[in-house]
Design an enzyme around this catalytic site. Sequence first.
Site, PDB file in Angstrom:
ATOM      1  N   GLY A 113       0.836  -1.206   0.000  1.00  0.00           N
ATOM      2  CA  GLY A 113       0.000   0.000   0.000  1.00  0.00           C
ATOM      3  C   GLY A 113       0.866   1.249   0.000  1.00  0.00           C
ATOM      4  NE  ARG A 127      -2.263  -8.944 -17.247  1.00  0.00           N
ATOM      5  CZ  ARG A 127      -1.073  -8.385 -17.417  1.00  0.00           C
ATOM      6  NH1 ARG A 127      -0.982  -7.177 -17.907  1.00  0.00           N
ATOM      7  NH2 ARG A 127       0.024  -9.017 -17.087  1.00  0.00           N
ATOM      8  CG  ASP A 177       5.722  -8.738   7.301  1.00  0.00           C
ATOM      9  OD1 ASP A 177       6.892  -8.987   7.609  1.00  0.00           O
ATOM     10  OD2 ASP A 177       4.838  -9.601   7.203  1.00  0.00           O
ATOM     11  CB  THR A 180       3.484   0.723   7.001  1.00  0.00           C
ATOM     12  OG1 THR A 180       2.123   0.592   7.436  1.00  0.00           O
ATOM     13  CG2 THR A 180       4.374   0.411   8.184  1.00  0.00           C
ATOM     14  CG  ASP A 224      -0.749  -0.157   9.040  1.00  0.00           C
ATOM     15  OD1 ASP A 224      -1.565   0.775   8.927  1.00  0.00           O
ATOM     16  OD2 ASP A 224      -0.753  -1.162   8.306  1.00  0.00           O
ATOM     17  CG  ASP A 261       2.394  -2.983  10.826  1.00  0.00           C
ATOM     18  OD1 ASP A 261       3.140  -2.408  10.003  1.00  0.00           O
ATOM     19  OD2 ASP A 261       1.446  -3.705  10.469  1.00  0.00           O
ATOM     20  NE  ARG A 265      -2.028  -4.273   6.632  1.00  0.00           N
ATOM     21  CZ  ARG A 265      -2.554  -4.511   5.438  1.00  0.00           C
ATOM     22  NH1 ARG A 265      -3.457  -5.448   5.301  1.00  0.00           N
ATOM     23  NH2 ARG A 265      -2.192  -3.825   4.393  1.00  0.00           N
TER      24      ARG A 265
HETATM   25  O1  F6P Z   1      -1.098  -1.235   5.757  1.00  0.00           O
HETATM   26  C1  F6P Z   1      -1.610   0.004   5.411  1.00  0.00           C
HETATM   27  C2  F6P Z   1      -3.107  -0.031   5.310  1.00  0.00           C
HETATM   28  O2  F6P Z   1      -3.550   1.273   4.996  1.00  0.00           O
HETATM   29  C3  F6P Z   1      -3.820  -0.565   6.548  1.00  0.00           C
HETATM   30  O3  F6P Z   1      -3.864   0.369   7.591  1.00  0.00           O
HETATM   31  C4  F6P Z   1      -5.154  -0.923   5.958  1.00  0.00           C
HETATM   32  O4  F6P Z   1      -5.800  -1.930   6.701  1.00  0.00           O
HETATM   33  C5  F6P Z   1      -4.791  -1.441   4.594  1.00  0.00           C
HETATM   34  O5  F6P Z   1      -3.524  -0.904   4.280  1.00  0.00           O
HETATM   35  C6  F6P Z   1      -5.769  -1.087   3.514  1.00  0.00           C
HETATM   36  O6  F6P Z   1      -5.341  -1.695   2.339  1.00  0.00           O
HETATM   37  P1  F6P Z   1      -5.983  -1.401   0.921  1.00  0.00           P
HETATM   38  O7  F6P Z   1      -5.400  -0.105   0.428  1.00  0.00           O
HETATM   39  O8  F6P Z   1      -5.542  -2.552   0.103  1.00  0.00           O
HETATM   40  O9  F6P Z   1      -7.455  -1.291   1.095  1.00  0.00           O
END
Ligand code: F6P
Length: 363
Positions: free
Chosen positions: A13, A86, A117, A139, A141, A143, A185
């Site tokens: 992400g 695809r 991760d 991130t 998060d 984490d 998360r």
């Molecule tokens: O890990 C980053 C994060 O934004 C989390 O906080 C969230 O749960 C997840 O990614 C959302 O992912 P996506 O963008 O795939 O919906």
Amino acid sequence: MGASRIGILTGGGDCPGLNAVIRGVAKSAMLKHGMEVVGFYDGFLGLIERRFEHLTLGNVSGILTQGGTILGTSNKGDPFNHVDRRNGETAPVDVSDSCVELYHELGLEALVCLGGDGTMSIGGKFSEKGLNIVGVPKTIDKDVACTDETFGFDSARAMATDAIDRLHTTASAHQRVMFVEVMGRNAGWLALESCIAGGGDIVLIPEIPYRIEAIISAVEERHRLGKRFSIVVVSEGAAPVGGSQTYYRQTDDAVKSSRLGGCSRVIADQIESATGIESRYAILGHLQRGGTPTPYDRLLATRFAVQAVAMVINGEFNRMVTLCGGEMGSVPIADVVGKQRKVSLDSSLLKVAQEVGTSFGVF
Ligand code: F6P
């Protein structure tokens, strides 16, 4: 030892600060060390699909303040488990050898991988195949294991705090309980820190399963004291004691990964039914990942970038950049993979929240 050409990609992400790292790596590598830099598009998908470009100083000019990533990113390009819909594929295929071939064909001496991760795990597997990997943790998060900080978090915390500030006034005007659901998360950093910074009354994080009766009691107590509103900051991964997390979508599909979210709506409904006090919820979602990085994240991202290039120059491969106790460093990627840095129950931040009367939804 000096590397002449390195690759860079952004995986997983997005978060604010990715462009600041790309710029920092490109500038340091090109200007200070005479290297060339190849940027792969859309994370590991670019390696798989041979989509890349040779970056120039022009490419990276003016991107320090931009959110997103000029290279694009993706959650879907795991070369060791690749499903190309695809081509009508449904089962994962290992296409990592063709990525290794491209790496050698381009004459890369190292690949700098920006990600969380998942990205570190893929980087670790490529290390075992002989590629020189340098990981840079990102991130919102916060984490990622083995580092105190990841860029993107400060920007998300600022956004969530601003939302809490704004929700205070409307909650007060209507005498409501206002739930604010933030990302994170399975880690409660974003909820906890934005709650403290925004003066929330109750915070629910994944590390501390809540009891609905405790939330009801905290809300009713504030009502009795004549407070006109309550602000509840909820981490998307929060769950009740003995219960489970709330998902928008839960799946075993390798491509369509599960998505946490929506617990604030469930809890708001329960609180309104039990207390009779009007309750509303706001899910901040991807607003937390968009927009310009804060000055802190730009600084952190640039520090990480310079450290990543230094690691390439020094031949410190298969390691991830870290910031611990304010000092830049690095750890083996293998130490990071499969672990999550969560809020520990003896965290000083929990004590701070407790001292100012914040409830964790427990008795
Ligand atoms: O890990 C980053 C994060 O934004 C989390 O906080 C969230 O749960 C997840 O990614 C959302 O992912 P996506 O963008 O795939 O919906």
